[in-house]
Design a protein around this motif. Structure first.
Motif, mmCIF file in Angstrom:
data_model
loop_
_atom_site.group_PDB
_atom_site.id
_atom_site.type_symbol
_atom_site.label_atom_id
_atom_site.label_comp_id
_atom_site.label_asym_id
_atom_site.label_seq_id
_atom_site.Cartn_x
_atom_site.Cartn_y
_atom_site.Cartn_z
ATOM 1 N N ALA A 1 0.855 -1.193 0.000
ATOM 2 C CA ALA A 1 0.000 0.000 0.000
ATOM 3 C C ALA A 1 0.889 1.240 0.000
ATOM 4 O O ALA A 1 1.884 1.307 0.728
ATOM 5 N N ILE A 2 0.492 2.217 -0.829
ATOM 6 C CA ILE A 2 1.256 3.456 -0.985
ATOM 7 C C ILE A 2 0.306 4.637 -0.869
ATOM 8 O O ILE A 2 -0.780 4.610 -1.451
ATOM 9 N N ALA A 3 0.722 5.652 -0.131
ATOM 10 C CA ALA A 3 -0.031 6.909 -0.046
ATOM 11 C C ALA A 3 0.867 8.033 -0.535
ATOM 12 O O ALA A 3 2.067 8.052 -0.245
ATOM 13 N N LEU A 4 0.276 8.959 -1.285
ATOM 14 C CA LEU A 4 0.988 10.152 -1.740
ATOM 15 C C LEU A 4 0.299 11.367 -1.156
ATOM 16 O O LEU A 4 -0.904 11.557 -1.351
ATOM 17 N N ASP A 5 1.063 12.180 -0.422
ATOM 18 C CA ASP A 5 0.553 13.421 0.167
ATOM 19 C C ASP A 5 1.335 14.604 -0.370
ATOM 20 O O ASP A 5 2.561 14.535 -0.509
ATOM 21 N N ALA A 6 0.626 15.690 -0.647
ATOM 22 C CA ALA A 6 1.262 16.972 -0.931
ATOM 23 C C ALA A 6 1.522 17.639 0.411
ATOM 24 O O ALA A 6 0.644 17.648 1.283
ATOM 25 N N LEU A 7 2.720 18.160 0.604
ATOM 26 C CA LEU A 7 3.083 18.856 1.837
ATOM 27 C C LEU A 7 2.889 20.346 1.592
ATOM 28 O O LEU A 7 3.580 20.943 0.768
ATOM 29 N N LEU A 8 1.937 20.924 2.272
ATOM 30 C CA LEU A 8 1.531 22.298 2.010
ATOM 31 C C LEU A 8 2.382 23.301 2.794
ATOM 32 O O LEU A 8 2.944 22.962 3.844
ATOM 33 N N ALA B 1 -3.112 10.749 -3.613
ATOM 34 C CA ALA B 1 -3.381 9.455 -4.239
ATOM 35 C C ALA B 1 -3.106 8.330 -3.258
ATOM 36 O O ALA B 1 -2.286 8.470 -2.340
ATOM 37 N N ASP B 2 -3.802 7.223 -3.467
ATOM 38 C CA ASP B 2 -3.551 5.956 -2.783
ATOM 39 C C ASP B 2 -3.429 4.888 -3.858
ATOM 40 O O ASP B 2 -4.143 4.936 -4.867
ATOM 41 N N GLY C 1 6.130 21.568 -5.868
ATOM 42 C CA GLY C 1 6.025 21.566 -4.423
ATOM 43 C C GLY C 1 6.652 20.337 -3.811
ATOM 44 O O GLY C 1 7.304 19.540 -4.491
ATOM 45 N N SER C 2 6.433 20.175 -2.513
ATOM 46 C CA SER C 2 6.982 19.059 -1.748
ATOM 47 C C SER C 2 5.917 17.993 -1.548
ATOM 48 O O SER C 2 4.735 18.296 -1.359
ATOM 49 N N TYR C 3 6.379 16.739 -1.562
ATOM 50 C CA TYR C 3 5.483 15.589 -1.466
ATOM 51 C C TYR C 3 6.088 14.537 -0.539
ATOM 52 O O TYR C 3 7.280 14.550 -0.262
ATOM 53 N N GLU C 4 5.231 13.614 -0.114
ATOM 54 C CA GLU C 4 5.701 12.475 0.661
ATOM 55 C C GLU C 4 4.988 11.224 0.189
ATOM 56 O O GLU C 4 3.751 11.179 0.162
ATOM 57 N N LEU C 5 5.762 10.240 -0.195
ATOM 58 C CA LEU C 5 5.251 8.905 -0.473
ATOM 59 C C LEU C 5 5.434 8.085 0.795
ATOM 60 O O LEU C 5 6.518 8.115 1.402
ATOM 61 N N THR C 6 4.398 7.366 1.204
ATOM 62 C CA THR C 6 4.500 6.498 2.377
ATOM 63 C C THR C 6 4.189 5.073 1.944
ATOM 64 O O THR C 6 3.115 4.809 1.384
ATOM 65 N N PHE C 7 5.127 4.181 2.188
ATOM 66 C CA PHE C 7 5.015 2.780 1.791
ATOM 67 C C PHE C 7 4.771 1.924 3.036
ATOM 68 O O PHE C 7 5.542 2.001 4.007
#
Length: 117
Positions: free
Chosen positions: A21-28, A37-38, A59-65
């Motif tokens: 499972a992967i989540a993508l977050d934009a860091l504001l 996205a998931d 911008g800045s993002y974070e992928l979480t695995f």
């Protein structure tokens, strides 16, 4: 057209990691985050579609695995809590039309990443 993609390789088995499972977050700028996205990796360790396409927002993002869940599902004996459970990778997009590929190479004890092509 810009694109953000990823894949996961299981360095213990030497194979693609399916079912991560992967989540993508934009860091504001205000310090908050927004889920973009998931996804879940397929048999090839990739997502079925890019996580972002088109003109990519700079911008800045974070992928979480969810790598701990992946290894638990395989029956890997992990300590509780697992040394690595959720693996975050922070990166930035500077080119709206660029191709960003952010792979994860992982074991229960280590990981690495790079900007791929």
């Amino acid at each position: 057209m810009g694109r953000l993609s990823t894949h996961v390789l299981d360095t213990v088995r030497g194979k693609p990691a399916a079912g991560v499972a992967i989540a993508l977050d934009a860091l504001l700028p205000d310090g908050s985050r927004e889920r973009v996205a998931d996804a879940v990796t397929n048999a090839d360790g990739r997502t079925d579609a890019p996580l972002l396409t088109g003109t990519l927002p700079v911008g800045s993002y974070e992928l979480t695995f969810a790598i701990g869940d992946y290894f638990r599902h395989l029956g890997t004996k992990l300590p509780e809590p697992a040394f690595l459970d959720l693996v975050p990778i922070r990166f930035a997009i500077a080119e709206p039309q660029g191709h960003y590929h952010v792979p994860l190479l992982a074991s229960p004890w280590s990981y690495s990443t790079y900007r791929g092509s």
